[in-house]
Design a protein around this motif. Structure first.
Motif, mmCIF file in Angstrom:
data_model
loop_
_atom_site.group_PDB
_atom_site.id
_atom_site.type_symbol
_atom_site.label_atom_id
_atom_site.label_comp_id
_atom_site.label_asym_id
_atom_site.label_seq_id
_atom_site.Cartn_x
_atom_site.Cartn_y
_atom_site.Cartn_z
ATOM 1 N N SER A 95 0.859 -1.358 -0.060
ATOM 2 C CA SER A 95 -0.045 0.028 0.027
ATOM 3 C C SER A 95 0.874 1.044 -0.041
ATOM 4 O O SER A 95 2.023 1.157 0.531
ATOM 5 C CB SER A 95 -0.819 -0.030 1.289
ATOM 6 N N GLU A 184 -8.069 1.071 -2.817
ATOM 7 C CA GLU A 184 -6.951 0.445 -2.538
ATOM 8 C C GLU A 184 -6.955 -1.074 -2.912
ATOM 9 O O GLU A 184 -8.134 -1.668 -3.011
ATOM 10 C CB GLU A 184 -6.502 0.382 -1.052
ATOM 11 N N MET A 203 -5.696 0.866 5.881
ATOM 12 C CA MET A 203 -5.093 1.828 4.634
ATOM 13 C C MET A 203 -5.376 3.318 4.431
ATOM 14 O O MET A 203 -4.975 4.073 3.862
ATOM 15 C CB MET A 203 -5.567 0.940 3.371
#
Length: 542
Positions: A95, A184, A203
């Motif tokens: 990420s 994401e 995230m």
């Protein structure tokens, strides 16, 4: 009563790993790895003709699905566990790896007519082609009060979600406008499995400036960067944000059939891959730190107070372990730096001696370097072969050596490079302790932690801390399995809290490396020299 099991999926840069773990004790019954078919696209799209410019790094989301099917079916076949005994799935993912999707959640690169448009694909975490947008964000933040208001670090990286979203808006506004959401990759995977549009707090917090106290920043924040972004969160970040200790949804019939699992089992929110290693390493309490040493290093410490600055991100509460802030930084090149050295700066005669003794070159150099005492060699190094994260936050900084003479031996340079990465880690620890949290326990994982005792002893001596090693090296995948067991809950054979799951499913060896008091004074002096050298070269450009 039969044992219950969970699956942890660890999505890295080049491949996906699945583990089948027993809930009772965390034992990994089976694991499997599947490399991505398209790997990282840095030069051409799959059409073989659309060229990518410098600093692009894309992936094909179809690879994520393919690798999930292959690895889950493989661990189920290896483990010979009845599907009725598998109660949950957890996912960790690199990420920010993000992509545009339509209303049905289909990535644009998987839609007809978009195959040759670069912005239709998943932008990998290391996609750095949004630097122009990152610079624009930094300029605006430097001129106003938003940086302090939202606790944003001194330099916003192009790896975050907003710069990547702005790049799509700047370079392919049609895709930006058509996209129902920008997601994401980890959140996309949980949506695929469950149909849920919820996003992970992990995230959203670390890569998109969301917090559980206030949510995303206000509309004026985004408008300051581009008027077209005024309604950014409601238009492109749709979906409730889900805490990491809850189920984000439940496995659909379609994917249960495709994976050979039971319909309706719990799916945990996706977490950042390195962050999953925190519960996977058994790190659970204030003052405990996870240190991953491999090609690079990751440093994550738990604190009851937020902290940000000097390249350390730590303003997200409960993003990894409920109730705690996790302070994060690392060294950009550790194993990579050592590999660069042995590949480019070691004479053939040295390699030949190592081969004659049946040693790989790293083992040979470590043995020779261990014959020296700290400070015996005049060589000191800077560990910036991949840039610097803390405290200078500058990927363009370069490493180097000082104190080299005609009599300098390869093992002196090798030792100095290891010491430099340890000094860089000590600087991170000291910066983290400015938050008011004393680091008292360090759990180490990663390939080097099991392979090189000499390396690990230097770290113990430089940090002045005892180092324990995680028993299981698949800490990220095991951490995902821990979240899966919590998502399933105690009634299903899992756990009701992350605390319970970590204590049952992870094990840490007793400290293997303790600081040698005789080395501390020498390393304290070397560390001060390292900081002076770093200060000078942080202002100097080649």
């Amino acid at each position: 009563m039969s044992s219950k099991y969970v699956i942890g999926l660890d999505y890295g840069t080049l491949s996906c790993r699945a583990v089948l773990a027993r809930c009772k004790d965390g034992e990994i019954i089976a694991d499997a790895v599947k490399p991505y078919t398209h790997q990282v696209m840095e030069e051409l799209l799959p059409d073989g003709k659309t060229a990518l410019e410098r600093n692009w790094a894309l992936e094909h989301p179809g690879d994520y699905l393919e690798s999930m099917e292959d690895t889950i079916r493989s661990v189920m076949e290896q483990g010979k566990v009845p599907k009725e005994d598998v109660i949950g799935i957890g996912i960790d993912f690199t990420s920010c790896t993000m992509m545009p999707v339509d209303q049905e959640g289909v990535p644009f690169c998987m839609k007809e007519g978009y195959e040759s448009r670069p912005h239709a694909y998943a932008k990998l975490w290391k996609h750095h082609a949004a630097q122009y947008e990152a610079d624009k964000i930094n300029q605006v933040l430097a001129e106003g009060s938003y940086r302090e208001k939202y606790k944003i670090d001194e330099k916003v990286s192009s790896e975050l979600l907003l710069p990547k979203a702005m790049q799509i808006l700047d370079e392919d506004p049609e895709i930006y406008q058509e996209a129902d959401a920008l997601v994401e990759a980890g959140d996309w995977m949980t949506r695929v499995l469950t149909g849920s549009r919820k996003r992970s707090a992990s995230m959203a917090g670390y890569k998109a400036w969301w917090s559980e106290e206030r949510g995303y920043p206000e509309e004026a924040f985004y408008r300051a960067f581009d008027e077209r972004l005024e309604h950014f969160t409601e238009e492109k970040l749709k979906g409730e944000v889900c805490p990491v200790d809850q189920a984000i949804g439940y496995l659909t019939r379609e994917w249960a059939d495709r994976l050979g699992l039971q319909e309706g089992i719990a799916v945990a929110p996706a977490v950042i891959d390195s962050h999953a290693g925190v519960p996977g390493s058994g790190v659970l309490e204030k003052g405990q730190m996870m240190l991953v040493v491999g090609t690079s290093s990751v440093v994550l410490a738990l604190s009851d107070k937020p902290y940000y600055g000097k390249g350390i991100v730590g303003t997200v509460k409960s993003g990894i372990i409920p109730g705690f802030y996790a302070l994060e930084s690392g060294i950009a090149a550790v194993g990579d730096a050592l590999e660069w050295f042995v590949s480019n700066a070691v004479p053939e005669s040295c390699c030949r001696r190592a081969e004659e003794e049946g040693l790989n070159i790293h083992a040979y150099l470590s043995r020779e370097a261990a014959k020296m005492q700290p400070g015996e060699s005049p060589v000191i190094a800077l560990d910036w072969l991949g840039g610097n994260k803390t405290p200078y936050v500058d990927g363009s900084l370069l490493g180097g050596f000082y104190g080299v003479g005609l009599r300098t031996k390869p093992e002196e340079l090798y030792r100095a490079l290891i010491e430099a990465t340890a000094f860089g880690t000590r600087r991170i620890v000291e910066s983290m302790e400015e938050s008011g949290t004393r680091i008292e326990k360090v759990v180490v994982s990663g390939g080097i932690s099991k392979k090189n005792p000499f390396f690990m002893q230097i770290y113990a001596d430089v940090l002045g801390l005892e180092l324990s090693v995680a028993e299981n090296m698949q800490t990220a995948a095991l951490g995902s399995a821990v979240y899966a067991a919590v998502a399933a809950g105690g009634e299903q054979g899992g756990y009701d809290t992350v605390d319970q799951a970590v204590r049952a499913m992870t094990r840490v060896e007793e400290p293997l490396y303790r600081p040698d008091p005789a080395h501390r004074e020498a390393y304290d002096k070397l560390y001060e020299k390292y900081k002076k050298m770093a200060s000078f070269f942080s202002e100097w450009r080649a």
